[in-house]
Design an enzyme around this catalytic site. Structure first.
Site, mmCIF file in Angstrom:
data_model
loop_
_atom_site.group_PDB
_atom_site.id
_atom_site.type_symbol
_atom_site.label_atom_id
_atom_site.label_comp_id
_atom_site.label_asym_id
_atom_site.label_seq_id
_atom_site.Cartn_x
_atom_site.Cartn_y
_atom_site.Cartn_z
ATOM 1 N N TYR A 240 5.609 8.640 -3.590
ATOM 2 C CA TYR A 240 6.433 7.433 -3.609
ATOM 3 C C TYR A 240 5.573 6.194 -3.847
ATOM 4 C CZ TYR A 240 9.785 3.933 -1.832
ATOM 5 O OH TYR A 240 10.622 2.846 -1.688
ATOM 6 N N LYS B 119 5.814 3.531 -6.993
ATOM 7 C CA LYS B 119 6.097 2.116 -6.778
ATOM 8 C C LYS B 119 4.935 1.230 -7.237
ATOM 9 C CE LYS B 119 10.275 2.183 -5.010
ATOM 10 N NZ LYS B 119 11.430 1.556 -5.706
#
Length: 254
Positions: A151, A155
């Site tokens: 993740y 990002k």
């Protein structure tokens, strides 16, 4: 909000949480808002509640489906002048247990979802000489967190995309920015709390406290606080703000 009245805004992942709060804030500021998402019910509910003017079903990982949804929205409400690329997802895993498929899923929705969304509207924005693009990233795009390497990587890629695209569009009347919420009071965080409880035996209160321990304010961010930051970036008075990644995280150190 000055500069938003009558403008067509597209919000991806607009059915709940931050996306729904952003859509409602833009609508209250006078924009004509289209929300997209994968599920009909929450999008329809938001429109019926007056939080958006219309909706379309589309998965941001599918550029063809998203393109068709944008065409439908443009036919009904005119060219998209404001894009809030909010759709995203999170998975947690120790890096040693995160196989390539986990990284691919996180990249597909969190990074390529933004890419597909921007590509679907950038051409007409450039021709018109005006546009506001805001990616809803995360503090995970500015620092690392344990158990979220896939993740965080996705990002971080969003922040790099925003900074590069801002330079390419700097003279075109388009601004490109990111907002980076810390842990926010959304369904996604509620699911994280549930997973922590199931794995550790903590209470829900203890699990939430663990998530917000790096936030000096000691609380979850609200979706409305994130929406307010997005609203400012989309307004006329933020015309010189581009290429920025603005943390909405209670003073958390990045």
């Amino acid at each position: 909000m000055k500069g938003l009245s009558g403008r067509h805004a597209l919000v991806t992942g607009g059915g709940r949480g931050i996306g729904a709060a952003v859509a409602s804030a833009l609508t209250a500021a006078g924009a004509r808002v289209t929300v997209t998402g994968r599920k009909d019910a929450p999008l329809k509910e938001l429109v019926e509640a007056g939080g958006a003017a219309g909706y379309a079903i589309a998965d941001v990982t599918d550029p063809l489906a998203l393109g068709e949804a944008v065409k439908e929205a443009v036919a009904e409400r005119g060219p998209v002048e404001v894009l809030v690329a909010n759709a995203g997802a999170a998975e947690t895993a120790l890096f040693s247990r995160a196989d390539p498929a986990v990284f691919q899923r996180m990249f597909d929705v969190n990074t390529m979802g933004v890419v597909h969304s921007v590509q679907s509207v950038l051409g007409p924005m450039t021709e018109a000489g005006f546009g506001r693009i805001v990616a809803v990233a995360s503090t995970a795009g500015l620092k690392g967190y344990r158990y979220t390497s896939a993740y965080c990587a996705a990002k971080h890629a969003v922040i790099g995309l925003v900074r590069s695209l801002a330079l390419e569009t700097a003279r075109s009347g388009i601004t490109v920015n990111a907002v980076c919420p810390g842990f926010t009071d959304t369904d996604m965080v509620a699911e994280s709390v549930s997973r922590i409880v199931a794995k550790t035996g903590m209470t829900a209160e203890q699990a939430e406290a663990e998530l917000v321990r790096d936030n000096p304010q000691g609380r979850l961010v609200t979706p409305e606080e994130v929406a307010d930051a997005v609203l400012w970036l989309c307004g006329a008075d933020a015309a010189s703000i581009t290429g920025q990644a603005i943390a909405v995280a209670g003073g958390e150190v990045m």
